[in-house]
Write a protein that holds these residues in place. Structure first.
Motif, mmCIF file in Angstrom:
data_model
loop_
_atom_site.group_PDB
_atom_site.id
_atom_site.type_symbol
_atom_site.label_atom_id
_atom_site.label_comp_id
_atom_site.label_asym_id
_atom_site.label_seq_id
_atom_site.Cartn_x
_atom_site.Cartn_y
_atom_site.Cartn_z
ATOM 1 N N PHE A 131 5.377 -7.519 5.195
ATOM 2 C CA PHE A 131 4.580 -7.155 4.032
ATOM 3 C C PHE A 131 5.238 -5.918 3.422
ATOM 4 C CE2 PHE A 131 1.500 -9.074 7.044
ATOM 5 C CZ PHE A 131 1.191 -10.210 6.308
ATOM 6 N N PRO A 132 6.172 -6.108 2.485
ATOM 7 C CA PRO A 132 7.006 -5.000 2.012
ATOM 8 C C PRO A 132 6.276 -3.930 1.206
ATOM 9 C CG PRO A 132 7.493 -7.019 0.798
ATOM 10 C CD PRO A 132 6.596 -7.404 1.923
ATOM 11 N N GLU A 133 5.004 -4.154 0.840
ATOM 12 C CA GLU A 133 4.243 -3.085 0.199
ATOM 13 C C GLU A 133 3.931 -1.967 1.187
ATOM 14 O OE1 GLU A 133 1.147 -4.846 -2.887
ATOM 15 O OE2 GLU A 133 1.349 -6.145 -1.115
ATOM 16 N N GLY A 134 3.846 -2.313 2.467
ATOM 17 C CA GLY A 134 3.576 -1.320 3.489
ATOM 18 C C GLY A 134 2.115 -0.991 3.686
ATOM 19 N N THR A 135 1.237 -1.556 2.871
ATOM 20 C CA THR A 135 -0.198 -1.333 2.999
ATOM 21 C C THR A 135 -0.935 -2.465 2.305
ATOM 22 O OG1 THR A 135 -1.965 0.308 2.697
ATOM 23 C CG2 THR A 135 -0.438 0.009 0.863
ATOM 24 N N PHE A 145 7.826 -2.710 -3.454
ATOM 25 C CA PHE A 145 8.363 -3.261 -2.224
ATOM 26 C C PHE A 145 9.372 -2.258 -1.648
ATOM 27 C CE2 PHE A 145 7.823 -8.173 -2.698
ATOM 28 C CZ PHE A 145 6.453 -7.990 -2.748
ATOM 29 N N HIS A 146 9.220 -1.903 -0.385
ATOM 30 C CA HIS A 146 10.147 -0.986 0.269
ATOM 31 C C HIS A 146 11.433 -1.733 0.592
ATOM 32 C CE1 HIS A 146 7.233 2.290 0.681
ATOM 33 N NE2 HIS A 146 6.334 1.348 0.943
ATOM 34 N N HIS A 224 9.940 -9.039 -5.393
ATOM 35 C CA HIS A 224 8.791 -8.433 -6.059
ATOM 36 C C HIS A 224 8.451 -9.167 -7.351
ATOM 37 C CE1 HIS A 224 6.623 -5.365 -8.462
ATOM 38 N NE2 HIS A 224 6.190 -4.933 -7.297
ATOM 39 N N GLU A 225 9.475 -9.474 -8.139
ATOM 40 C CA GLU A 225 9.259 -10.155 -9.411
ATOM 41 C C GLU A 225 8.648 -11.535 -9.212
ATOM 42 O OE1 GLU A 225 13.119 -10.175 -11.162
ATOM 43 O OE2 GLU A 225 12.995 -8.090 -11.882
ATOM 44 N N GLY A 237 10.695 -4.048 -13.148
ATOM 45 C CA GLY A 237 11.619 -3.623 -12.114
ATOM 46 C C GLY A 237 10.967 -3.870 -10.766
ATOM 47 N N ASN A 238 10.657 -2.788 -10.076
ATOM 48 C CA ASN A 238 9.968 -2.886 -8.798
ATOM 49 C C ASN A 238 8.924 -1.776 -8.671
ATOM 50 O OD1 ASN A 238 9.269 -3.666 -6.225
ATOM 51 N ND2 ASN A 238 10.969 -2.639 -5.223
ATOM 52 N N PRO A 239 8.138 -1.502 -9.750
ATOM 53 C CA PRO A 239 7.058 -0.530 -9.647
ATOM 54 C C PRO A 239 5.763 -1.250 -9.375
ATOM 55 C CG PRO A 239 7.384 -1.047 -11.928
ATOM 56 C CD PRO A 239 8.327 -1.937 -11.124
#
Length: 251
Positions: A131-135, A145-146, A224-225, A237-239
């Motif tokens: 889960f690349p958001e981390g939370t 995404f980290h 992410h996109e 982007g990735n915000p």
């Protein structure tokens, strides 16, 4: 729930140590699917899950502790998860014994250790999930995404499968009660989930992102996109992206 947890204890203690990889995958998928059904959640899948025989990484948005089991009911995977999950009653012990790779977020250099474990998992033919958001969120936004978590996919030339998870009521409105956020405890979250009726977990697989020949930031951005697109969000982007608030779910 108690009986099903008992099944898990028996399987992990007596069956897993003697089972091969395919048998383990089948057991994890069966147990996860049964857990989701016990909680009254129906899983609906769109898109194509990873193919066997190819190093694969699943990258999904994160709403609930149930996400892991929803994904594994369709595609067994060894998840990279925060070390705090070990403290969850019952579920923490189960995911640990099932092969979850725990990362210590407070340790800046722990990513290197995880990279080695993911490499070993790929070598065994396992699918890896993260889960690349981390939370977690309530599902109405997608956090950054980290990119560091995608480094093992790049090094091992794996294929990243972006996945969008959404929980909804029968009328299509978001079921916010499924979200494990804020100061909610695990047992409080479990109680909220049990009290829901006719919840559907939508699991949507986007087109895969080949990591070979790329870099981790590009892979994270593409994943992410694609998840944002499946959730109806606008990635820039990735915000963080944010969707309009749907009708509130009944409690």
């Amino acid at each position: 729930m108690a009986a099903h947890a008992g099944y898990a204890a028996f399987i992990l203690r007596f069956v897993f140590p003697r089972a091969g990889l395919e048998r383990r995958r089948a057991l994890v998928r069966w147990w996860s699917a049964r857990l989701v059904r016990v909680l009254g959640v129906e899983v609906r899948v769109a898109g194509e899950p990873p193919r066997a025989g190819v190093p694969a990484m699943i990258a999904a948005n994160h709403i609930s502790w149930l996400d892991i089991f929803v994904v594994m009911s369709v595609q067994p995977a060894r998840f990279i998860a925060k070390s705090e999950i070990r403290d969850w009653p019952i579920a923490g012990w189960i995911v640990e014994r099932a092969g979850t790779l725990f990362i210590h977020r407070a340790r800046r250099h722990d990513t290197g250790r995880i990279n080695e474990q993911v490499h070993a998992a790929f070598a065994e033919g396992a699918c890896v999930g993260l889960f690349p958001e981390g939370t977690t969120t309530e599902g109405n936004q997608l956090l950054r995404f980290h990119s560091s978590l995608f480094q093992p996919a790049v090094v091992n030339e794996a294929v990243v499968h972006p996945v969008a998870i959404r929980y909804a009521h029968a009328d299509g409105s978001a079921c916010r009660a499924m979200a494990y956020v804020g100061e909610t405890t695990f047992m409080q979250s479990l109680g909220l989930i049990i009290r829901q009726r006719d919840v559907v977990a939508h699991l949507s697989f986007a087109a895969p992102v080949p990591a070979a020949g790329s870099d981790r930031r590009s892979v994270a951005r593409a994943a992410h996109e694609r998840v944002a697109s499946l959730l109806g969000l606008e990635p820039r982007g990735n915000p963080p992206g944010r969707a309009p608030d749907p009708p509130a779910a009944p409690r």
